[in-house]
Design a protein around this motif. Structure first.
Motif, PDB file in Angstrom:
ATOM      1  N   GLU A  41      -1.200  -5.011 -12.753  1.00 20.76           N
ATOM      2  CA  GLU A  41      -0.379  -4.332 -11.505  1.00 20.76           C
ATOM      3  C   GLU A  41       1.021  -3.934 -12.124  1.00 20.76           C
ATOM      4  O   GLU A  41       1.913  -4.776 -12.442  1.00 20.76           O
ATOM      5  N   LEU A  42       1.195  -2.878 -12.036  1.00 15.57           N
ATOM      6  CA  LEU A  42       2.525  -2.071 -12.617  1.00 15.57           C
ATOM      7  C   LEU A  42       3.633  -2.019 -11.379  1.00 15.57           C
ATOM      8  O   LEU A  42       2.930  -1.157 -10.486  1.00 15.57           O
ATOM      9  N   ILE A  43       4.701  -2.490 -11.439  1.00 15.66           N
ATOM     10  CA  ILE A  43       5.830  -2.197 -10.452  1.00 15.66           C
ATOM     11  C   ILE A  43       6.779  -1.018 -10.659  1.00 15.66           C
ATOM     12  O   ILE A  43       7.067  -1.108 -11.752  1.00 15.66           O
ATOM     13  N   TYR A  44       6.991  -0.322  -9.791  1.00 14.63           N
ATOM     14  CA  TYR A  44       8.122   0.786 -10.081  1.00 14.63           C
ATOM     15  C   TYR A  44       8.789   1.075  -8.802  1.00 14.63           C
ATOM     16  O   TYR A  44       8.389   0.987  -7.647  1.00 14.63           O
ATOM     17  N   TYR A  45      10.015   2.058  -9.047  1.00 15.44           N
ATOM     18  CA  TYR A  45      10.763   2.326  -7.769  1.00 15.44           C
ATOM     19  C   TYR A  45      11.319   3.694  -8.130  1.00 15.44           C
ATOM     20  O   TYR A  45      11.930   4.022  -9.166  1.00 15.44           O
ATOM     21  N   PHE A  46      10.816   4.637  -7.364  1.00 17.43           N
ATOM     22  CA  PHE A  46      11.190   6.096  -7.672  1.00 17.43           C
ATOM     23  C   PHE A  46      12.072   6.558  -6.656  1.00 17.43           C
ATOM     24  O   PHE A  46      13.392   6.725  -6.910  1.00 17.43           O
ATOM     25  N   LEU A  47      11.572   6.682  -5.426  1.00 19.68           N
ATOM     26  CA  LEU A  47      12.638   7.288  -4.142  1.00 19.68           C
ATOM     27  C   LEU A  47      13.256   6.454  -3.521  1.00 19.68           C
ATOM     28  O   LEU A  47      14.211   6.905  -2.877  1.00 19.68           O
ATOM     29  N   ASP A 105      12.481 -14.499 -22.478  1.00 16.08           N
ATOM     30  CA  ASP A 105      11.752 -14.544 -21.187  1.00 16.08           C
ATOM     31  C   ASP A 105      11.323 -13.170 -21.219  1.00 16.08           C
ATOM     32  O   ASP A 105      10.285 -13.053 -20.086  1.00 16.08           O
ATOM     33  N   ILE A 106      11.451 -12.109 -22.064  1.00 17.18           N
ATOM     34  CA  ILE A 106      11.090 -10.695 -21.424  1.00 17.18           C
ATOM     35  C   ILE A 106       9.751 -10.227 -22.416  1.00 17.18           C
ATOM     36  O   ILE A 106      10.169 -10.170 -23.599  1.00 17.18           O
ATOM     37  N   SER A 107       8.718  -9.858 -21.878  1.00 14.26           N
ATOM     38  CA  SER A 107       7.701  -8.976 -22.737  1.00 14.26           C
ATOM     39  C   SER A 107       7.762  -7.685 -22.371  1.00 14.26           C
ATOM     40  O   SER A 107       8.267  -7.136 -21.164  1.00 14.26           O
ATOM     41  N   THR A 108       7.625  -6.939 -23.625  1.00 14.16           N
ATOM     42  CA  THR A 108       7.922  -5.315 -23.473  1.00 14.16           C
ATOM     43  C   THR A 108       6.497  -4.839 -23.597  1.00 14.16           C
ATOM     44  O   THR A 108       5.580  -5.316 -24.493  1.00 14.16           O
ATOM     45  N   TYR A 109       6.130  -3.786 -22.964  1.00 18.27           N
ATOM     46  CA  TYR A 109       5.116  -2.820 -22.854  1.00 18.27           C
ATOM     47  C   TYR A 109       5.312  -1.501 -23.167  1.00 18.27           C
ATOM     48  O   TYR A 109       6.352  -0.775 -22.564  1.00 18.27           O
ATOM     49  N   VAL A 110       4.352  -0.804 -23.500  1.00 20.44           N
ATOM     50  CA  VAL A 110       4.392   0.711 -23.556  1.00 20.44           C
ATOM     51  C   VAL A 110       2.992   1.321 -23.084  1.00 20.44           C
ATOM     52  O   VAL A 110       1.808   0.910 -23.265  1.00 20.44           O
ATOM     53  N   GLY A 111       3.177   2.407 -22.613  1.00 16.90           N
ATOM     54  CA  GLY A 111       2.017   3.257 -22.036  1.00 16.90           C
ATOM     55  C   GLY A 111       2.272   4.851 -22.591  1.00 16.90           C
ATOM     56  O   GLY A 111       3.400   5.327 -22.536  1.00 16.90           O
ATOM     57  N   TYR A 112       1.137   5.226 -23.223  1.00 15.29           N
ATOM     58  CA  TYR A 112       1.334   6.844 -23.477  1.00 15.29           C
ATOM     59  C   TYR A 112       0.199   7.610 -22.922  1.00 15.29           C
ATOM     60  O   TYR A 112      -0.965   7.317 -23.109  1.00 15.29           O
ATOM     61  N   ASN A 144       5.787   5.447 -21.206  1.00 16.55           N
ATOM     62  CA  ASN A 144       6.358   4.730 -20.117  1.00 16.55           C
ATOM     63  C   ASN A 144       6.798   3.239 -20.595  1.00 16.55           C
ATOM     64  O   ASN A 144       5.751   3.099 -21.468  1.00 16.55           O
ATOM     65  N   PHE A 145       7.666   2.681 -20.392  1.00 11.40           N
ATOM     66  CA  PHE A 145       8.062   1.425 -20.802  1.00 11.40           C
ATOM     67  C   PHE A 145       8.362   0.346 -19.876  1.00 11.40           C
ATOM     68  O   PHE A 145       9.042   0.582 -18.930  1.00 11.40           O
ATOM     69  N   LEU A 168       8.155  -1.013 -14.526  1.00 13.04           N
ATOM     70  CA  LEU A 168       8.682   0.144 -15.058  1.00 13.04           C
ATOM     71  C   LEU A 168      10.148   0.305 -15.239  1.00 13.04           C
ATOM     72  O   LEU A 168      10.702   0.067 -14.312  1.00 13.04           O
ATOM     73  N   ILE A 169      10.580   0.163 -16.662  1.00  9.62           N
ATOM     74  CA  ILE A 169      12.008   0.316 -16.847  1.00  9.62           C
ATOM     75  C   ILE A 169      12.567   1.668 -17.192  1.00  9.62           C
ATOM     76  O   ILE A 169      13.681   2.158 -16.875  1.00  9.62           O
TER      77      ILE A 169
END
Length: 216
Positions: free
Chosen positions: A89-95, A114-121, A142-143, A154-155
C-alpha cells in the motif's frame, strides 16, 4: 495526470531488468499468510488482478489473486540472479496534505538504517493514429521511502511528460514523510539547501543519516 504519476507496472520493471520478452519465469510466490510456492509465473502487473502460475511438478496453470501475495521473487534467466518485487500500500500526497493510497508493485533498492528505498518504473506507449500521436509515449520513475515498518511513501518522481507544480508536489511529499522524524531536513529542503539532482534521492537519506537517524 496525477493518477498516472502513481501508476506502477512491475511488469516493466522486470522486463527492463531482465532485458527479455514477456514469458513465464522461475519464481517463488510469498503469500500474506506466510506460505510460499515455487514454479513458473508471469510478470506481475498492476493492470492485472491475477497472476498466471504453474507450480513445480504440475502442468496445470492457475490464476493467483494478486491481493493474496506479499511479494514475488523471480530468477533472471540471463544471470540466475533473483529480483524481488513487493505488493504494498503506497502513500502519496498530491493536491493536499491529506494522504491518499494505492496498492502497487515496487522493487526494493536499498536499506539504510531506518529507511528502505523502493523504485517503480512504467512506460506508456501513448496513442497514435495514422499520422501523429494524440497522446505521446512517456516514461515514469517513482521513488518511495519506507520508515521502519510503516507504509512506503512516494518521495519523488521523474517523468518524460511535463508536470505542473512538480516542485510543490515534491516538497509536499518530502514534508509529509520527514516532518516527524527529521524536521530540519524539511526546512532545509524547502529553503533549497538540499537538492535532488539526476534522480539521486539518496541525498535525502544521507542528510537524514547524518542529522536525524536514531542509529547515531
Amino acid at each position: 495526470m496525477m493518477s498516472k504519476i502513481i501508476q506502477l507496472l512491475a511488469f516493466i520493471v522486470i522486463s527492463v531488468s531482465f532485458n527479455t520478452k514477456a514469458q513465464q519465469f522461475d519464481a517463488t510466490l510469498y503469500f500474506l499468510d506466510g506460505s510460499k510456492r515455487t514454479g513458473k509465473a508471469d510478470m506481475v502487473s498492476n493492470e492485472e488482478t491475477k497472476l498466471a502460475f504453474i507450480e513445480n511438478g504440475s502442468k496445470k496453470k492457475e490464476k493467483i489473486k494478486m491481493n493474496l501475495l506479499d511479494k514475488v521473487e523471480y530468477i533472471n534467466p540471463k544471470n540466475n540472479q533473483p529480483l524481488t518485487v513487493e505488493y504494498r500500500e503506497l502513500i502519496y500526497y498530491f493536491l493536499s496534505d491529506k494522504p491518499k493510497s494505492n496498492y502497487g508493485w515496487i522493487k526494493k533498492t536499498s536499506i539504510s538504517g531506518d529507511i528502505s528505498t523502493y523504485v517503480g518504473y512504467s512506460y506508456d506507449a501513448g496513442v497514435r493514429n495514422a499520422y501523429y500521436y494524440s497522446a505521446k509515449p512517456s516514461e515514469l520513475y517513482n521513488f518511495f521511502f519506507q520508515y521502519k515498518n510503516e507504509k512506503p511513501h512516494l518521495i519523488y518522481f521523474d517523468n518524460s511528460m511535463w508536470t505542473p507544480n512538480k516542485k510543490q508536489i515534491v516538497k509536499r511529499q518530502v514534508k509529509n514523510f520527514f516532518i516527524n522524524i527529521c524536521p530540519k531536513l524539511v526546512s532545509d529542503f524547502n529553503d533549497g539547501k538540499i537538492e535532488i539532482k539526476n534522480n539521486e534521492v539518496k541525498v535525502l537519506i544521507d542528510y537524514y543519516e547524518k542529522n536525524c537517524s536514531t542509529n547515531n
